[in-house]
Design an enzyme around this catalytic site. Structure first.
Site, PDB file in Angstrom:
ATOM      1  N   SER A 173       0.840  -1.193   0.000  1.00  0.00           N
ATOM      2  CA  SER A 173       0.000   0.000   0.000  1.00  0.00           C
ATOM      3  C   SER A 173       0.877   1.245   0.000  1.00  0.00           C
ATOM      4  O   SER A 173       1.629   1.476  -0.937  1.00  0.00           O
ATOM      5  CB  SER A 173      -0.961  -0.036   1.198  1.00  0.00           C
ATOM      6  OG  SER A 173      -1.993   0.914   1.037  1.00  0.00           O
ATOM      7  N   LYS A 225     -19.424  18.847   4.055  1.00  0.00           N
ATOM      8  CA  LYS A 225     -18.464  19.073   5.126  1.00  0.00           C
ATOM      9  C   LYS A 225     -18.262  17.815   5.965  1.00  0.00           C
ATOM     10  O   LYS A 225     -17.156  17.504   6.399  1.00  0.00           O
ATOM     11  CB  LYS A 225     -18.930  20.236   6.016  1.00  0.00           C
ATOM     12  CG  LYS A 225     -18.012  20.531   7.184  1.00  0.00           C
ATOM     13  CD  LYS A 225     -16.612  20.897   6.684  1.00  0.00           C
ATOM     14  CE  LYS A 225     -15.664  21.174   7.839  1.00  0.00           C
ATOM     15  NZ  LYS A 225     -14.301  21.441   7.380  1.00  0.00           N
TER      16      LYS A 225
END
Length: 342
Positions: A173, A225
């Site tokens: 990763s 948000k």
């Protein structure tokens, strides 16, 4: 009268001892506080790995050879050293290989140290001549942390310093995001590499709060948000928006790998899976199978190897405590020596 004088003398001594101990405690506290800021400062340490190999050779020869053989070997070594000095006269120093190590965690917290070590290499390295080997061990972590680590490695390539990423155990990763930023990747056969994917586990306690009749409100301004949170309700629209962010991050990851390793078939390797290096070699994810130790061992005679690392500067308190420890060890050695002579 003498009794009260003895009491007064005892009280005075006790007061002086308490004052001395209190003063020492205050001094130690101040030294510790003054050292907190300095402890963040790191100093660059450079160690010759060639000298380490020479020490190993001398230790083995000292144990395995008799006195006559050691003398003959020493004479031959002196002749070779003189010949090498003559050959180097008037010539530019040979290749230098700078060896750095990165041990990663979820936040890639070692990236600041890596950046400082790369700064040191760039100050001394000769473009087009010297190389860098970065020994990476990391299962991955945050996109921001490992994205920065990969960008730090790319700085070396931008300055024409060839980079080799060495993986002995795992570079998956984010760890692989770093590794593929190098010019080549050398990995031990059973090292784990790949996992070109993105994951974002998000526990959600909203139903538990509802079950216990606990209200939770999160007031935001802006439609996106807070699309996913631990305590608030995750709506289908919020979940879809968050998934879109993951997809765009995955596409950026794939683009990074493709740019660094254009011959890799992204359709085969960018599914989040991982491979042993011996399998990854055929997929183009690594270039060579070898341990990091063997990689350096092979070039020890053809290049000068330097291990570059950072170390926290010792505070005044640490220096004092270290001095006390050394003094105590020396005293113990002296006492033991005298006891042994009895």
């Amino acid at each position: 009268m003498a009794f009260w004088l003895d009491i007064a003398a005892f009280a005075l001594k006790a007061l002086l001892i308490v004052a001395a101990v209190g003063g020492l405690a205050v001094l130690i506290a101040r030294l510790a506080r003054s050292g907190e800021a300095k402890d963040k400062d790191k100093e660059i340490k450079v160690r010759s790995l060639n000298e380490r190999y020479d020490e190993m050779r001398d230790a083995m020869n000292g144990a395995l050879l008799d006195k006559k053989e050691r003398k003959a070997l020493a004479r031959a070594g002196k002749k070779e050293a003189k010949a090498a000095v003559k050959a180097r006269r008037g010539q530019e120093p040979g290749k230098r290989i700078y060896v750095l190590a990165f041990k990663g965690d979820m936040r890639a917290s070692a990236v600041k140290r890596l950046g400082a070590e790369i700064d040191a290499v760039l100050i001394a390295a000769r473009p087009g001549t010297d190389e860098a080997v970065i020994r990476i061990e990391s299962p991955g972590g945050t996109v921001t942390g490992y994205g920065l680590a990969a960008a730090e490695i790319l700085r070396l390539r931008e300055h024409k310093i060839k980079v080799t990423a060495s993986v002995d155990q795992v570079a998956a990763s984010g760890g692989y995001m770093m590794a593929c930023a190098a010019d080549r990747i050398v990995a031990a056969p059973f090292a784990v590499v790949g996992s070109i994917g993105v994951v974002a586990p998000v526990p959600n306690l909203h139903r538990l709060l509802q079950k216990n009749e606990i209200d939770f409100e999160e007031i935001t301004a802006g439609e996106f948000k807070r699309t996913v949170s631990v305590l608030g309700e995750i709506t289908p629209a919020g979940r879809e928006h968050f998934r879109g962010k993951l997809d765009s991050t995955h596409e950026a990851f794939k683009a990074h790998v493709h740019e660094c390793r254009p011959n890799v078939d992204m359709a085969k390797v960018a599914n989040g899976d991982y491979w042993l290096a011996r399998e990854a070699l055929g997929l183009g994810l690594v270039d060579e199978l070898s341990t990091g130790d063997e990689l350096l061992f092979r070039v020890r005679d053809s290049a000068r190897l330097y291990e570059v690392s950072t170390e926290a500067r010792k505070t005044l308190l640490q220096q004092l405590l270290g001095g006390f420890g050394i003094a105590a060890r020396k005293t113990a050695d002296v006492i033991a020596g005298k006891l042994g002579a009895l």
